[in-house]
Design a protein around this motif. Structure first.
Motif, mmCIF file in Angstrom:
data_model
loop_
_atom_site.group_PDB
_atom_site.id
_atom_site.type_symbol
_atom_site.label_atom_id
_atom_site.label_comp_id
_atom_site.label_asym_id
_atom_site.label_seq_id
_atom_site.Cartn_x
_atom_site.Cartn_y
_atom_site.Cartn_z
ATOM 1 N N VAL A 23 0.838 -1.209 0.000
ATOM 2 C CA VAL A 23 0.000 0.000 0.000
ATOM 3 C C VAL A 23 0.871 1.257 0.000
ATOM 4 C CG1 VAL A 23 -1.715 1.312 1.319
ATOM 5 C CG2 VAL A 23 -1.951 -1.172 1.096
ATOM 6 N N LEU A 24 1.917 1.267 0.814
ATOM 7 C CA LEU A 24 2.806 2.433 0.867
ATOM 8 C C LEU A 24 3.509 2.645 -0.469
ATOM 9 C CD1 LEU A 24 4.253 1.849 4.448
ATOM 10 C CD2 LEU A 24 2.850 3.801 3.738
ATOM 11 N N VAL A 60 -4.894 -23.406 4.633
ATOM 12 C CA VAL A 60 -5.535 -23.296 3.317
ATOM 13 C C VAL A 60 -5.868 -21.829 3.051
ATOM 14 C CG1 VAL A 60 -6.535 -25.619 3.456
ATOM 15 C CG2 VAL A 60 -7.916 -23.643 4.164
ATOM 16 N N LEU A 61 -6.023 -21.502 1.782
ATOM 17 C CA LEU A 61 -6.514 -20.189 1.365
ATOM 18 C C LEU A 61 -7.985 -20.343 1.007
ATOM 19 C CD1 LEU A 61 -6.248 -17.237 0.304
ATOM 20 C CD2 LEU A 61 -5.553 -18.224 -1.884
ATOM 21 N N LEU A 62 -8.839 -19.529 1.605
ATOM 22 C CA LEU A 62 -10.249 -19.485 1.207
ATOM 23 C C LEU A 62 -10.376 -18.426 0.118
ATOM 24 C CD1 LEU A 62 -12.075 -19.831 4.657
ATOM 25 C CD2 LEU A 62 -11.377 -21.602 3.031
ATOM 26 N N THR A 63 -10.688 -18.893 -1.098
ATOM 27 C CA THR A 63 -10.626 -17.994 -2.261
ATOM 28 C C THR A 63 -11.672 -16.895 -2.217
ATOM 29 O OG1 THR A 63 -12.075 -19.438 -3.584
ATOM 30 C CG2 THR A 63 -9.689 -19.832 -3.721
ATOM 31 N N ALA A 64 -12.689 -17.040 -1.360
ATOM 32 C CA ALA A 64 -13.721 -15.993 -1.255
ATOM 33 C C ALA A 64 -13.289 -14.835 -0.365
ATOM 34 C CB ALA A 64 -15.023 -16.595 -0.721
ATOM 35 N N TYR A 65 -12.142 -14.957 0.305
ATOM 36 C CA TYR A 65 -11.673 -13.846 1.145
ATOM 37 C C TYR A 65 -11.603 -12.560 0.302
ATOM 38 C CZ TYR A 65 -9.932 -16.603 5.195
ATOM 39 O OH TYR A 65 -9.796 -17.374 6.314
ATOM 40 N N PRO A 66 -12.326 -11.512 0.674
ATOM 41 C CA PRO A 66 -12.293 -10.278 -0.131
ATOM 42 C C PRO A 66 -10.900 -9.663 -0.254
ATOM 43 C CG PRO A 66 -14.182 -10.261 1.334
ATOM 44 C CD PRO A 66 -13.342 -11.433 1.739
ATOM 45 N N ALA A 67 -10.137 -9.627 0.830
ATOM 46 C CA ALA A 67 -8.810 -9.005 0.784
ATOM 47 C C ALA A 67 -7.851 -9.830 -0.073
ATOM 48 C CB ALA A 67 -8.244 -8.834 2.196
ATOM 49 N N ALA A 68 -7.984 -11.153 -0.027
ATOM 50 C CA ALA A 68 -7.125 -12.007 -0.853
ATOM 51 C C ALA A 68 -7.423 -11.790 -2.336
ATOM 52 C CB ALA A 68 -7.324 -13.473 -0.472
ATOM 53 N N GLN A 69 -8.704 -11.619 -2.666
ATOM 54 C CA GLN A 69 -9.073 -11.342 -4.062
ATOM 55 C C GLN A 69 -8.485 -10.011 -4.534
ATOM 56 O OE1 GLN A 69 -13.359 -11.579 -4.183
ATOM 57 N NE2 GLN A 69 -13.388 -13.809 -4.034
ATOM 58 N N LYS A 70 -8.371 -9.077 -3.607
ATOM 59 C CA LYS A 70 -7.867 -7.740 -3.936
ATOM 60 C C LYS A 70 -6.357 -7.749 -4.179
ATOM 61 C CE LYS A 70 -7.892 -3.030 -1.987
ATOM 62 N NZ LYS A 70 -8.416 -2.194 -0.871
ATOM 63 N N TYR A 71 -5.613 -8.528 -3.382
ATOM 64 C CA TYR A 71 -4.154 -8.409 -3.387
ATOM 65 C C TYR A 71 -3.409 -9.574 -4.047
ATOM 66 C CZ TYR A 71 -4.389 -4.283 -0.440
ATOM 67 O OH TYR A 71 -4.626 -3.021 0.037
#
Length: 417
Positions: A23-24, A60-71
Motif C-alpha cells: 500500500v505504501l 488453506v486459502l479461502l478464495t472468497a476472502y475479499p482481501a485475498a481477491q484484492k491483493y
C-alpha cells in the motif's frame, strides 16, 4: 521533503507487513521491512524436505476472502482446490459428506452417510442459504456467542456437532470445544460456501512470495531482530539504533513497547506431523476428520491428492493435533501413528517432520472484520498491523496491514497540506 525521503519502517515481513509495504509503495513511498528470520511469510511458510512440500501447519486459502481477491493473483498461484466436503472416520468406516450443490459427486455419499440425521442435513442446507444472504458487516455486528451454543441453538443434533462440526472447525480454530466466537464461525462458513478452500501448487508460502515479488521500492532487512520501539527510534537486538519517521508493527507489539507489557496476546497452539505413505486412504482431495473423543488426531490430509510443484513419488500425509495431551517428541509421533493405524486404517507410515507451533492463531475474544486507519494508531508515529487486531485469518492480516499503511498515509497527508 520528497515522499522517498520519509523513513517508514515495518516490523515483521509476514502477510500483514507485506500488504502494508504494498500500500505504501502504491502511494509513492519506499518503506523498509525489518524481519527477524531469513525469509518473508511469518506463520505462512513452506519447507522442502525429502522431496515434499511441508507447510508450517495445515493451512488453506479461502478464495472468497475479499482481501485475498484484492491483493493476490490467483492464476499465478496455480491454486489447487479441495472438494467442498470431508471424509469422516467413524466406526471403522469412511463417511463422506459435503455440499452437493457445489459438487454433484458428493450427493449420494452425503445423503446416505451415517453422520447426523436427515434433519441435520436439511439444517446445513438452510444454514448455507442464510449465510449467503447475510453480509460480512452483519455477521460481525451480530451479538457473539460460542460456536457450540450457536449450533445448539440452531437445533443441530449432538451427533452432527460431535462427528462433523467439532473436528472440522477445531482444525480451523485450533481449539476443540468450539468456544470460538459465532462471528468467526459464520464468517468462515460463509467463505467456504462462496469460494473454494485451496492451496497454491508450490505450497502456502507462494502467497507471501508473490506479495514480495510485487514490491519494487521496499528494502528488506532479514535476520534483524528488534528489541524495543519508541516514537521515533527502533532499537535492534544487536544494540544498533534506527531513526524512523513512522513505524508499523506487523507482529506482536507487547514485547516491543514499554506500556504494552501487560497486554500480551494469548495464542492457540497446534502440532502438525508429516508422514510418507505408500497409498492414500482418502482418494479425493478431502480433509479427513477423526471424531473420536479421546483421540489425539484432529484431522488428516493427503497433500498429494492435489497437484504439487514437488513430489517425491509416494503420498504425503499431514496430521493436525490440536491438543497433544502433554505428549511431545517420539511419544507424540508413536501415538499419532498408532491412531492412524487404528482409526484410519493407515498401517504403514514413515515419519518426516514434526512442527510444534506454539503461536498458531491469536486467541481473541472481541472479534472484528474491519478497523479504521486511525484506530491502528498506537502513538503519534507508531501504528499496529497484524491479524491480532481483528481476527485470526489471512484475510484479517491483509486488512490490518492495509489499514495501518492508510493510517500512516493519513498522517502524512496532514504534513503535506
Amino acid at each position: 521533503m520528497n515522499k522517498q525521503d520519509y523513513k517508514i519502517h515495518i516490523i515483521g515481513a509476514g502477510i500483514s507487513g507485506l500488504i502494508a509495504a504494498t500500500v505504501l509503495e502504491k502511494h509513492g513511498y519506499s518503506p523498509v521491512l525489518i524481519e527477524a528470520s531469513e525469509r518473508v511469510g511469518g506463520r505462512v511458510k513452506t519447507d522442502i524436505i525429502n522431496g515434499y512440500q511441508l507447510d508450517h501447519g495445515f493451512q488453506v486459502l479461502l478464495t472468497a476472502y475479499p482481501a485475498a481477491q484484492k491483493y493476490l493473483d490467483y492464476n499465478a498461484l496455480e491454486l489447487q482446490n479441495f472438494l467442498p466436503g470431508a471424509s469422516i472416520f467413524k466406526n471403522g468406516k469412511q463417511e463422506v459428506i459435503g455440499d452437493p450443490l457445489r459438487d454433484a459427486s458428493l450427493l449420494f455419499s452425503t445423503l446416505f452417510a451415517n453422520i447426523g440425521t436427515v434433519a441435520d442435513k436439511l439444517k446445513i442446507l438452510k444454514l448455507n442459504t442464510s449465510l449467503k444472504k447475510k453480509s460480512i458487516d452483519e455477521i460481525f455486528s451480530d451479538e457473539a456467542q460460542t460456536t457450540f451454543s450457536y449450533l445448539t441453538d440452531l437445533g443441530f443434533s449432538s451427533e452432527i456437532i460431535n462427528d462433523f462440526f467439532t473436528p472440522f472447525f477445531s482444525g480451523i480454530f485450533l481449539e476443540n470445544k468450539l468456544e470460538t466466537s459465532s462471528r468467526m464461525f459464520e464468517f468462515v462458513y460463509k467463505m467456504f460456501g462462496e469460494g473454494n478452500a485451496a492451496l497454491p501448487k508450490g505450497g502456502i508460502e507462494e502467497i507471501p512470495k508473490q506479495l514480495l515479488h510485487q514490491l519494487k521500492n521496499t528494502v528488506i532487512k532479514y535476520n534483524t531482530s528488534v528489541s524495543s520501539i519508541s516514537d521515533s527510534k527502533i532499537l535492534l537486538a544487536d544494540g544498533q539504533e534506527i531513526e524512523s519517521d513512522f513505524i508499523i508493527i506487523a507482529t506482536e507489539a507487547s514485547n516491543l513497547i514499554q506500556n504494552l507489557k501487560n497486554q500480551a496476546i494469548e495464542w492457540q497452539s497446534c502440532d502438525t506431523l508429516y508422514f510418507e505413505t505408500e497409498n492414500r486412504t482418502i482418494k479425493k482431495p478431502l480433509i479427513g476428520l477423526i471424531p473420536v473423543k479421546d483421540a489425539i488426531i484432529n484431522n488428516i490430509f493427503y497433500h498429494t491428492s492435489l497437484k504439487t510443484a514437488i513430489n517425491a513419488g509416494k503420498e504425503l500425509l499431514s496430521v493436525t493435533v490440536v491438543d497433544n495431551q502433554g505428549l511431545t517428541g517420539k511419544a507424540l509421533i508413536d501415538q499419532v501413528q498408532a491412531e492412524l493405524n487404528e482409526l484410519c486404517g493407515i498401517t504403514s507410515s514413515t515419519f518426516i517432520k514434526h512442527y510444534s507451533i506454539p503461536k498458531s492463531l491469536p486467541k481473541l475474544n472481541d472479534l472484528h472484520y474491519e478497523i479504521s486507519p486511525s484506530e491502528t494508531r498506537l502513538k503519534e508515529t507508531v501504528y499496529l498491523a497484524g491479524d491480532l487486531q481483528l481476527n485470526g485469518s489471512l484475510n484479517a492480516a491483509m486488512i490490518a496491514g492495509e489499514k495501518a499503511a492508510l493510517g500512516v498515509l493519513e498522517n502524512l497527508q496532514g504534513i503535506f497540506k
